[in-house]
Every structure is written in C-alpha cells, then in structure tokens.
Scaffold this active site. Structure first.
Site, short mmCIF file in Angstrom:
data_model
loop_
_atom_site.label_atom_id
_atom_site.label_comp_id
_atom_site.label_asym_id
_atom_site.label_seq_id
_atom_site.Cartn_x
_atom_site.Cartn_y
_atom_site.Cartn_z
N LYS A 154 -3.88 -0.89 23.00
CA LYS A 154 -4.54 -0.06 24.03
C LYS A 154 -5.39 1.09 23.48
O LYS A 154 -6.36 1.49 24.10
CB LYS A 154 -3.49 0.51 24.99
CG LYS A 154 -2.94 -0.54 25.91
CD LYS A 154 -1.95 0.00 26.91
CE LYS A 154 -1.45 -1.16 27.73
NZ LYS A 154 -0.56 -0.82 28.79
N ASN A 210 -6.48 -0.32 29.25
CA ASN A 210 -5.71 -1.53 29.54
C ASN A 210 -6.54 -2.58 30.29
O ASN A 210 -6.05 -3.66 30.56
CB ASN A 210 -4.42 -1.21 30.32
CG ASN A 210 -4.69 -0.84 31.75
OD1 ASN A 210 -5.53 0.01 32.02
ND2 ASN A 210 -3.98 -1.45 32.67
N ARG A 269 10.03 7.85 18.52
CA ARG A 269 10.60 7.47 17.22
C ARG A 269 9.91 8.22 16.08
O ARG A 269 10.54 8.79 15.22
CB ARG A 269 10.44 5.95 17.06
CG ARG A 269 10.87 5.40 15.74
CD ARG A 269 10.70 3.90 15.70
NE ARG A 269 9.31 3.47 15.83
CZ ARG A 269 8.90 2.21 15.78
NH1 ARG A 269 9.80 1.24 15.62
NH2 ARG A 269 7.63 1.89 15.90
N THR A 321 -2.78 -5.16 26.22
CA THR A 321 -1.40 -4.67 26.21
C THR A 321 -0.96 -4.36 24.78
O THR A 321 -1.79 -4.38 23.84
CB THR A 321 -0.46 -5.62 26.98
OG1 THR A 321 0.81 -4.98 27.11
CG2 THR A 321 -0.28 -6.97 26.31
N ASP A 350 -3.38 1.85 34.22
CA ASP A 350 -1.95 2.12 34.05
C ASP A 350 -1.53 3.41 34.74
O ASP A 350 -0.44 3.52 35.29
CB ASP A 350 -1.59 2.22 32.56
CG ASP A 350 -1.34 0.87 31.91
OD1 ASP A 350 -1.12 -0.12 32.64
OD2 ASP A 350 -1.38 0.80 30.67
N SER A 399 3.95 -11.76 29.16
CA SER A 399 3.04 -11.25 30.20
C SER A 399 2.94 -12.18 31.40
O SER A 399 2.79 -13.39 31.27
CB SER A 399 1.64 -11.04 29.61
OG SER A 399 0.77 -10.63 30.65
N GLY A 423 2.85 5.85 22.88
CA GLY A 423 1.77 4.88 22.68
C GLY A 423 0.81 4.87 23.87
O GLY A 423 0.70 5.86 24.61
P1 NAP Z 1 2.24 0.88 22.09
O1 NAP Z 1 0.93 1.55 22.32
O2 NAP Z 1 2.37 -0.02 20.92
O3 NAP Z 1 3.36 2.06 21.97
C1 NAP Z 1 4.70 1.75 21.74
C2 NAP Z 1 5.54 3.03 21.67
O4 NAP Z 1 6.91 2.64 21.58
C3 NAP Z 1 5.25 3.90 20.47
O5 NAP Z 1 5.45 5.25 20.82
C4 NAP Z 1 6.31 3.47 19.46
O6 NAP Z 1 6.76 4.51 18.60
C5 NAP Z 1 7.47 3.12 20.36
N1 NAP Z 1 8.31 2.08 19.76
C6 NAP Z 1 7.91 0.83 19.39
N2 NAP Z 1 8.95 0.14 18.86
C7 NAP Z 1 10.02 0.99 18.91
C8 NAP Z 1 11.38 0.88 18.50
N3 NAP Z 1 11.86 -0.26 17.96
N4 NAP Z 1 12.19 1.93 18.70
C9 NAP Z 1 11.73 3.08 19.25
N5 NAP Z 1 10.45 3.25 19.64
C10 NAP Z 1 9.60 2.21 19.48
O7 NAP Z 1 2.68 0.03 23.37
P2 NAP Z 1 2.26 0.24 24.91
O8 NAP Z 1 1.01 -0.48 25.18
O9 NAP Z 1 2.38 1.68 25.22
O10 NAP Z 1 3.42 -0.61 25.66
C11 NAP Z 1 4.77 -0.21 25.59
C12 NAP Z 1 5.64 -1.02 26.54
O11 NAP Z 1 5.27 -0.78 27.89
C13 NAP Z 1 5.55 -2.54 26.35
O12 NAP Z 1 6.85 -3.06 26.52
C14 NAP Z 1 4.65 -3.00 27.48
O13 NAP Z 1 4.89 -4.33 27.87
C15 NAP Z 1 5.09 -2.02 28.58
N6 NAP Z 1 4.05 -1.80 29.61
C16 NAP Z 1 4.33 -2.13 30.92
C17 NAP Z 1 3.39 -1.89 31.91
C18 NAP Z 1 3.67 -2.24 33.34
O14 NAP Z 1 2.72 -2.35 34.11
N7 NAP Z 1 4.91 -2.35 33.77
C19 NAP Z 1 2.14 -1.33 31.59
C20 NAP Z 1 1.92 -0.99 30.26
C21 NAP Z 1 2.87 -1.23 29.28
P3 NAP Z 1 6.03 4.90 17.22
O15 NAP Z 1 5.03 5.96 17.57
O16 NAP Z 1 7.15 5.39 16.39
O17 NAP Z 1 5.40 3.63 16.67
#
Ligand code: NAP
Length: 289
Positions: free
Chosen positions: A67, A88, A152, A63, A103, A17, A130
C-alpha cells in the site's frame, strides 16, 4: 464490440482475499462487462508488475504489503491517499494511474456502525503501523480521538506518529491530542476505549496467534465499555476477538470495513453506485460457509 474491463487485487499473500468474489458479483448485478482476478505479487516483483499494469488493467485493489510502496509507480494521488500516505485502490484513467484510499472510509464506517457512538475524545490504541494503520490513524485523528500506535518495529510507529502529528498541525485539526507511540509490549488497557488490530497476526493460517495478550491482566479489562476491532476478515473471529469476547468486550469484525472500502472502490472504477446488499450477501456467504 465492447471489450470487457479488467481489474485485480495485488498482494502477498493474496489467496485470502475475497475482492474477486465481491466485485465480480457487483459487476454482474449491474450488467457491467468486467472481470476481477487476484494476482500474487511478491515485494521484489512490484516494479515489474506495475510497469505492465497500465496496458493490461483498468484498475486494482492493493493489499498487504504494497500500500505504501505502490505510490512510486503512480501518476497522481487523491487528497486522501496523499495525506494518508497509502493507496488501496488504483484507477487507470486515459493511461494515467491514479491512487486512492478507501480504507479510511471503510474503517470509519465500520466503527460508526459498531460503536454506535462518537469517536470524539475516545482513547484509541492502533496495533500496527503499515498501510491500513495509516488510514485508521488518519480517520481517528479527524474524528477527534486520542491515539496511541503500538508496533513491532518501534521506529515505524514513531515515523507514523510523527507524520500524523505534523499533518494535524498543518491542517489545524481540532480536538488534537498528540499521537503517542510504543512497542507491542507497551500494551496497557488503562484508559483504552477502543483497540484496533491492523497487523496481519491472526490471519489464516496463523489463526491461533494474536498480536498482544489481552487476557493478561484480565480482571482489569473486564468492563463493558471496551471495544476491540480486528480488520482481518479471514478468519472473521480472530484469536484477538475471541479473547476479547472472553473478557466481555464488545467486538467489531473485519468484514464491515472490507465491505465499505470495496463498495467505494467499485464506485471509483465504474462511476456507478455500488450494489451494497449483493456485495454484503456474497461476503456473508463466503465467510460463513
Ligand atoms: P502492511 O502495510 O504490510 O503493515 C503490516 C503491519 O503489521 C506493520 O506495522 C508490521 O510491523 C505489522 N506486522 C507484520 N507482521 C507482524 C508480526 N508477525 N507481528 C507483529 N506485527 C506484525 O499491511 P497492511 O496493508 O496494513 O495490512 C495489514 C492487515 O490488515 C492485513 O491482514 C490485511 O489483510 C488487513 N486489511 C484488512 C482490510 C479490511 O478491509 N478489512 C483493509 C486493509 C487491510 P513492522 O512495522 O514491524 O513490519
């Protein structure tokens, strides 16, 4: 004597981060006495951490993967956070914890800058179901896009599609098209104008992985009106985006969404306009070293 305010970003993993660098630079620029740190909170530690939080911190970013889960520890939600079902940003106000979602604003601002066109009627595929996907899906829905969620775990994609199909009905959102869902294997470029990755696949250290293989069926997808956005910002050019460039697609990197969600969070914590240019400068410096 004024006491410095204290903020943090919580997640697991959280080492990637850049929130501390960006927020501390913004505090310094405006002469605000505050510190921002990162705290690695494992999923089974979230409850204990949030119980301590109130007496220690004035606010935080939330994060991956907290969330959605963090909501049960908060006293109140903003309208956006309640509708999206993910938080977030937490603000401590008179001892109460208020959850917000910036977000959606960050993602939609990045899309507006990157697409240079309207979302209305665009065919959008969101990878992941997610917390970040919730913000993206809600933003795209309100902007009038046709959405398909691929994930997934199929059951989680269905839960998300069902929730937002219901919201559309409750809110009477215009230009509605039923949100579809499937698994990552269902990826098909047919009629996809915009693909957004919200999974963590491709993040450091797994930088040679992509959630789907967009090079597969390459001849079909070699067209210029296809855009791929990855919300991962470390690395900036993920494997998915590198593959997208190879087939001539337009790409949107994750730094723009990060910048705008961070600026909105800063404004919620301080009540002051975020110094966007200094935040952008620090982010660029950190990402391009
Ligand atoms: P989260 O709530 O944990 O959700 C993760 C999602 O990704 C779930 O749908 C999960 O699927 C899937 N996933 C996790 N591992 C996987 C794998 N190995 N293969 C396929 N699918 C997988 O996480 P989040 O908070 O949404 O964050 C997700 C990503 O977005 C992170 O990398 C975060 O750093 C990034 N992000 C960036 C910003 C930005 O401002 N640029 C803002 C927010 C988030 P399942 O349902 O199968 O578990």
């Amino acid at each position: 004597m004024s006491v410095a305010k204290k903020y943090c970003v919580i997640g697991h993993p959280v080492a990637h981060s850049l929130s501390p660098e960006v927020q501390n630079a913004a505090f310094e620029k405006l002469g605000i006495e505050a510190v921002f740190e990162k705290v690695d909170v494992q999923p089974d530690e979230l409850g204990a951490f949030m119980h301590r939080f109130r007496s220690v911190y004035d606010g935080c970013n939330v994060t991956i993967p907290h969330k959605e889960k963090v909501i049960e520890y908060l006293d109140e939600l903003s309208d956006d956070a309640r509708l999206i079902g993910a938080v977030n940003v937490v603000v401590t106000e008179n001892g109460r914890l208020i959850g917000h979602n910036t977000d959606r604003y960050g993602a939609m601002t990045a899309l507006a800058e990157g697409l240079c066109g309207k979302m209305n009627g665009k065919n959008v595929i969101v990878l992941g179901a997610g917390g970040a996907a919730r913000a993206l899906v809600y933003g795209c829905l309100r902007a009038g896009a046709n959405i398909t969620i691929l994930n997934r775990t199929l059951a989680n994609a269905k839960t998300l599609a069902d929730a937002f199909n219901q919201i559309r009905k409750d809110e009477n959102i215009e230009n509605f098209h039923v949100i579809k869902y499937g698994s990552l294997d269902d990826w098909n470029v047919e009629q996809c104008d915009l693909l957004v990755n919200t999974t963590p696949v491709g993040m450091e250290p797994g930088i040679d992985s992509a959630p789907i293989d967009i090079l597969h069926g390459r001849s079909e997808i070699s067209r210029t009106n296809f855009t791929v956005m990855d919300i991962i910002y470390r690395p900036l050019f993920t494997k998915l985006l590198r593959d997208a460039q190879e087939i001539g697609a337009k790409i949107i990197t994750g730094d723009t969404m990060f910048l705008h969600q961070a600026a909105r969070a800063f404004e919620l914590w301080t009540g002051q306009k975020a110094p966007l240019e200094i935040m952008r400068k620090i982010l660029t410096k950190e990402l391009f070293v």
